[in-house]
Design an enzyme around this catalytic site. Structure first.
Site, PDB file in Angstrom:
ATOM      1  CD1 TRP A 102      -8.814   6.374   3.033  1.00  7.48           C
ATOM      2  CD2 TRP A 102      -8.210   8.217   1.920  1.00  7.48           C
ATOM      3  NE1 TRP A 102      -7.503   6.633   3.338  1.00  7.48           N
ATOM      4  CE2 TRP A 102      -7.100   7.760   2.673  1.00  7.48           C
ATOM      5  CE3 TRP A 102      -8.063   9.363   1.144  1.00  7.48           C
ATOM      6  CZ2 TRP A 102      -5.869   8.407   2.672  1.00  7.48           C
ATOM      7  CZ3 TRP A 102      -6.834  10.013   1.138  1.00  7.48           C
ATOM      8  CH2 TRP A 102      -5.762   9.539   1.887  1.00  7.48           C
ATOM      9  CG  ASP A 171     -11.293   3.951  -2.669  1.00  2.00           C
ATOM     10  OD1 ASP A 171     -10.523   3.042  -3.017  1.00  2.00           O
ATOM     11  OD2 ASP A 171     -10.915   4.963  -2.033  1.00  2.00           O
ATOM     12  CE  LYS A 195      -4.350   2.147   0.339  1.00  2.00           C
ATOM     13  NZ  LYS A 195      -3.487   2.664   1.408  1.00  2.00           N
TER      14      LYS A 195
END
Length: 373
Positions: A102, A171, A195
């Protein structure tokens, strides 16, 4: 059918208490005679829902007054672009620490948009199995960027880099509210909800007000300007109403469980239980290095995962992994297949995963190891 233990990396399990509350209110929320799923986002009833969610975020994460809280759409992947378009406006340069898929994708998106990206550190040399330690970040960068918890590789920052006056962007999609975090050390935080916060559909953004620019990079679409959403209370267009409603329920559940500090204590207990078994086993081993291990995502391999290029060895490894996943599912332990870049298995044990689920997994792992040695 009885409930299973869901170890998916996302969308992930939600607290049963929250699911039951949502089910009870599905047809009639708070005497309104309608579901939040069909409610106008311009109604006073819904305004109270989104206001309460924002208030809970500010309280639970101790968000300073000079930060805006936004509820956006497009997931973390859209934030890769929004960060670059809104923050990369002075020197056009940014520093990225590359610790997995990511962070790598975020850097690639910034480059695509014309940002001069410096990869100032990377753990690619060991398949992203550790977090490189960067004591201080200096330079004429518009911002510095990290992915605080790496879902695929199972690694996590045990420190916050010192960036001085350079805004630090993180992030935190897979670790938001799993621990206490000093928001004031960051210029911008973002998290996809699927999540630890809610079903997929909303992305939480916490941004320092001085970073909400009037003039993002030329050509930036209106919907990709933070100012657009900050000026309109996250309602420039129709927000993901139901997801924000569920998010508010999850935040209430977190508060009942002691807030970020209380949840962190539970997460440490769960992760230690699993890592302690892995470290003592002669059949399995964790892939992430000690000192960089995630509390949320635990990839692990069997003794058959040797890295051999021999076709027979590769076939045996695939066979044992597939057998593990199939038998685990039959035992009510689902979504344990590892990501292709790591292999093996991965147990994602987010906030809503109870300790009982981790214990059930370890008991299954012991049994499987005995039967397949």
């Amino acid at each position: 059918m009885s409930r299973v233990y869901n170890f998916s990396a996302g969308p992930s399990c939600l607290p049963e208490e929250v699911l039951k509350e949502c089910a009870a209110e599905m047809l009639d929320y708070n005497g309104s005679g309608q579901s939040v799923m069909e409610m106008s986002h311009r109604s006073s009833t819904y305004q109270a829902i989104i206001d309460q969610a924002e208030s809970q975020i500010r309280k639970l994460m101790k968000v300073p007054e000079n930060y805006k809280i936004l509820f956006l759409q497009g997931g973390g992947s859209t934030q890769f672009a929004m960060v670059a378009e809104n923050l990369g406006i002075h020197t056009g340069k940014a520093a990225y620490i590359q610790t997995g898929v990511w962070a790598k994708k975020a850097a690639a998106e910034a480059k695509h948009l014309g940002i001069k990206v410096d990869i100032i550190a990377s753990s690619e040399d060991k398949n992203y199995s550790y977090i490189p330690h960067v004591e201080k970040i200096e330079g004429d960068y518009d911002y510095a960027y990290i992915c605080f918890n790496n879902t695929i590789m199972g690694t996590h920052y045990e420190y916050i880099p010192d960036t001085g006056k350079i805004p630090l962007v993180a992030d935190i999609s897979s670790c938001v509210l799993s621990e206490e975090l000093d928001v004031s050390k960051f210029g911008l935080l973002f998290a996809g909800a699927q999540k630890n916060l809610a079903p997929a559909g909303v992305t939480l953004v916490i941004i320092r007000e001085d970073l909400i620019t009037e003039t993002p990079r030329e050509g930036t679409p209106t919907m990709l300007c933070y100012k657009t959403h900050a000026d309109n209370g996250s309602m420039y267009n129709t927000p993901p109403c139901y997801t924000i409603y569920v998010l508010g329920k999850v935040l209430d559940w977190i508060e009942k469980n002691g807030g970020a500090a209380g949840i962190h204590k539970l997460n440490v207990e769960k992760a230690n239980y699993l890592y302690d078994y892995l470290d003592s086993s002669d059949f399995y081993h964790a892939t992430a290095e000690k000192g960089s291990r995630s509390l949320m995502n635990v990839p692990f391999l069997t003794k058959y995962s040797t890295g051999s290029k021999d076709e027979a060895d590769i076939a045996k490894e695939k066979e044992i992994n597939a057998k593990f996943v199939k038998e685990a599912e039959a035992a009510g332990l689902v979504n344990l297949k590892g990501h292709r870049l790591v292999g093996g298995m991965r147990a994602s044990i987010y906030n809503a995963m109870p300790l009982a689920g981790v214990k059930a997994l370890v008991e299954f792992m012991k049994k499987f190891a005995e039967e397949n040695k």
